[in-house]
Design a protein around this motif. Structure first.
Motif, PDB file in Angstrom:
ATOM      1  N   SER A  62      -2.448   0.270 -59.874  1.00  0.00           N
ATOM      2  CA  SER A  62      -3.545   0.320 -60.846  1.00  0.00           C
ATOM      3  C   SER A  62      -3.660   1.712 -61.453  1.00  0.00           C
ATOM      4  O   SER A  62      -4.004   1.858 -62.634  1.00  0.00           O
ATOM      5  CB  SER A  62      -4.864  -0.092 -60.183  1.00  0.00           C
ATOM      6  OG  SER A  62      -5.305   0.892 -59.259  1.00  0.00           O
ATOM      7  N   GLN A  63      -3.359   2.740 -60.655  1.00  0.00           N
ATOM      8  CA  GLN A  63      -3.386   4.106 -61.182  1.00  0.00           C
ATOM      9  C   GLN A  63      -2.266   4.315 -62.197  1.00  0.00           C
ATOM     10  O   GLN A  63      -2.461   4.957 -63.233  1.00  0.00           O
ATOM     11  CB  GLN A  63      -3.277   5.110 -60.043  1.00  0.00           C
ATOM     12  CG  GLN A  63      -4.493   5.127 -59.122  1.00  0.00           C
ATOM     13  CD  GLN A  63      -4.468   6.276 -58.141  1.00  0.00           C
ATOM     14  OE1 GLN A  63      -3.886   7.329 -58.410  1.00  0.00           O
ATOM     15  NE2 GLN A  63      -5.105   6.101 -56.988  1.00  0.00           N
ATOM     16  N   LEU A  64      -1.088   3.781 -61.899  1.00  0.00           N
ATOM     17  CA  LEU A  64       0.014   3.897 -62.859  1.00  0.00           C
ATOM     18  C   LEU A  64      -0.281   3.127 -64.136  1.00  0.00           C
ATOM     19  O   LEU A  64       0.084   3.567 -65.231  1.00  0.00           O
ATOM     20  CB  LEU A  64       1.326   3.405 -62.228  1.00  0.00           C
ATOM     21  CG  LEU A  64       2.171   4.499 -61.545  1.00  0.00           C
ATOM     22  CD1 LEU A  64       1.474   5.030 -60.307  1.00  0.00           C
ATOM     23  CD2 LEU A  64       3.553   3.976 -61.194  1.00  0.00           C
ATOM     24  N   THR A  65      -0.950   1.989 -63.991  1.00  0.00           N
ATOM     25  CA  THR A  65      -1.344   1.219 -65.174  1.00  0.00           C
ATOM     26  C   THR A  65      -2.304   2.031 -66.033  1.00  0.00           C
ATOM     27  O   THR A  65      -2.195   2.065 -67.265  1.00  0.00           O
ATOM     28  CB  THR A  65      -2.005  -0.103 -64.754  1.00  0.00           C
ATOM     29  OG1 THR A  65      -1.088  -0.860 -63.959  1.00  0.00           O
ATOM     30  CG2 THR A  65      -2.397  -0.929 -65.977  1.00  0.00           C
ATOM     31  N   ALA A  66      -3.265   2.702 -65.386  1.00  0.00           N
ATOM     32  CA  ALA A  66      -4.238   3.514 -66.120  1.00  0.00           C
ATOM     33  C   ALA A  66      -3.560   4.648 -66.883  1.00  0.00           C
ATOM     34  O   ALA A  66      -4.011   5.031 -67.965  1.00  0.00           O
ATOM     35  CB  ALA A  66      -5.271   4.084 -65.144  1.00  0.00           C
ATOM     36  N   HIS A  67      -2.463   5.165 -66.319  1.00  0.00           N
ATOM     37  CA  HIS A  67      -1.705   6.221 -67.001  1.00  0.00           C
ATOM     38  C   HIS A  67      -0.766   5.656 -68.073  1.00  0.00           C
ATOM     39  O   HIS A  67      -0.128   6.432 -68.798  1.00  0.00           O
ATOM     40  CB  HIS A  67      -0.867   7.010 -65.987  1.00  0.00           C
ATOM     41  CG  HIS A  67      -1.671   7.867 -65.062  1.00  0.00           C
ATOM     42  ND1 HIS A  67      -2.604   8.781 -65.497  1.00  0.00           N
ATOM     43  CD2 HIS A  67      -1.677   7.953 -63.701  1.00  0.00           C
ATOM     44  CE1 HIS A  67      -3.138   9.402 -64.457  1.00  0.00           C
ATOM     45  NE2 HIS A  67      -2.607   8.906 -63.356  1.00  0.00           N
ATOM     46  N   GLY A  68      -0.659   4.339 -68.145  1.00  0.00           N
ATOM     47  CA  GLY A  68       0.228   3.718 -69.124  1.00  0.00           C
ATOM     48  C   GLY A  68       1.686   3.753 -68.736  1.00  0.00           C
ATOM     49  O   GLY A  68       2.562   3.561 -69.592  1.00  0.00           O
ATOM     50  N   LEU A  69       1.972   3.967 -67.429  1.00  0.00           N
ATOM     51  CA  LEU A  69       3.356   4.118 -66.980  1.00  0.00           C
ATOM     52  C   LEU A  69       3.990   2.815 -66.504  1.00  0.00           C
ATOM     53  O   LEU A  69       5.194   2.775 -66.251  1.00  0.00           O
ATOM     54  CB  LEU A  69       3.429   5.162 -65.863  1.00  0.00           C
ATOM     55  CG  LEU A  69       3.053   6.588 -66.277  1.00  0.00           C
ATOM     56  CD1 LEU A  69       3.026   7.513 -65.066  1.00  0.00           C
ATOM     57  CD2 LEU A  69       4.014   7.120 -67.330  1.00  0.00           C
ATOM     58  N   ILE A  70       3.197   1.782 -66.333  1.00  0.00           N
ATOM     59  CA  ILE A  70       3.736   0.464 -66.002  1.00  0.00           C
ATOM     60  C   ILE A  70       2.969  -0.592 -66.770  1.00  0.00           C
ATOM     61  O   ILE A  70       1.848  -0.365 -67.230  1.00  0.00           O
ATOM     62  CB  ILE A  70       3.646   0.145 -64.481  1.00  0.00           C
ATOM     63  CG1 ILE A  70       2.187   0.155 -64.013  1.00  0.00           C
ATOM     64  CG2 ILE A  70       4.490   1.096 -63.673  1.00  0.00           C
ATOM     65  CD1 ILE A  70       2.024  -0.326 -62.577  1.00  0.00           C
TER      66      ILE A  70
END
Length: 247
Positions: A62-70
């Motif tokens: 979810s953190q990577l999603t928030a960064h737009g990385l996945i």
């Protein structure tokens, strides 16, 4: 010996497991190990690779999603989003100064350092690792034996393999040095891992290390680790030289 339920806890005690796992995945993206369009292992597979719960994996993703990385879509696979534009935006908000500094060094200097650090780690781990630690390494080996055609998945497991051994060495400074040095040239290691027989070779070398650790033999553990690092160095340098444009 204190139980180590999660390989990264002792070095970053003030962070949650999901934060530490998120940072490890981000590092793999920034180093080029994970690339734009790559499919991540499933939540279950990631949980097994890193020895955490699926809830921790979901929190990290979810953190990577928030960064737009996945990108995560219900019912479909999780894919890496790492175009040049996306990475430039991310780096602008969170520059990885340590990684940038490490990658300024040449490959010979980095591997000379890895030899010193990981030889010491292997010796110390042989004297300290317990039955639970050996069981964890053997489970990783079993998983790796099924990953000969999966370079990205194998590299994720490989990083956890070295991290676990470092944890059992019981020296936080060595662990931190080993982790930073491991990150050098991961984009080149990915290119090596796609070559025929490369993953199987690393898997066999890992097996020799585990056999020596299981016997509690510091000398044999050091020799097995040094043989593995020599193999990694030679194949990485050969690939690096092959990718350098000729004048």
């Amino acid at each position: 010996m204190e139980k180590l339920a999660f390989a990264f806890e002792k070095t970053l005690e003030n962070k949650t497991k999901k934060e530490v796992l998120a940072e490890k995945l981000i590092e793999m993206i920034l180093t080029g190990l994970l690339r734009d369009g790559d499919v991540l292992p499933s939540e279950r597979e990631l949980a097994q690779l890193f020895g955490v719960s699926r809830e921790t994996v979901r929190g990290a993703l979810s953190q990577l999603t928030a960064h737009g990385l996945i990108s995560v879509s219900h019912g479909s696979k999780t894919r890496i989003r790492a175009s040049d534009a996306i990475l430039d935006r991310f780096r602008a908000t969170r520059p990885d100064e340590a990684l940038q500094e490490l990658n300024r060094f040449d490959i010979d200097s980095v591997f000379e350092s890895r030899i010193v650090v990981e030889a010491a780690i292997a010796r110390r781990a042989a004297m300290r690792i317990d039955a639970e630690g050996i069981a964890k390494l053997e489970r990783l080996l079993q998983a790796q034996s099924q990953l000969f055609d999966s370079p990205v998945h194998f590299q994720l497991s490989d990083q956890n393999f070295h991290k676990l051994i470092s944890e059992y060495a019981g020296n936080e400074i060595l662990l931190r040095y080993a982790e930073e040095l491991y990150a050098y040239g991961l984009n080149i290691r990915r290119q090596v891992m796609v070559e025929e027989g490369a993953i199987e070779r690393s898997y066999r070398e890992h097996g020799h290390i585990v056999e020596a650790l299981k016997r509690g033999d510091p000398d044999a553990s050091e020799r097995a680790m040094l043989a593995h690092l020599d193999s990694v160095y030679r194949t990485t340098k050969a690939k690096l030289n092959a990718t350098v444009p000729q004048a």
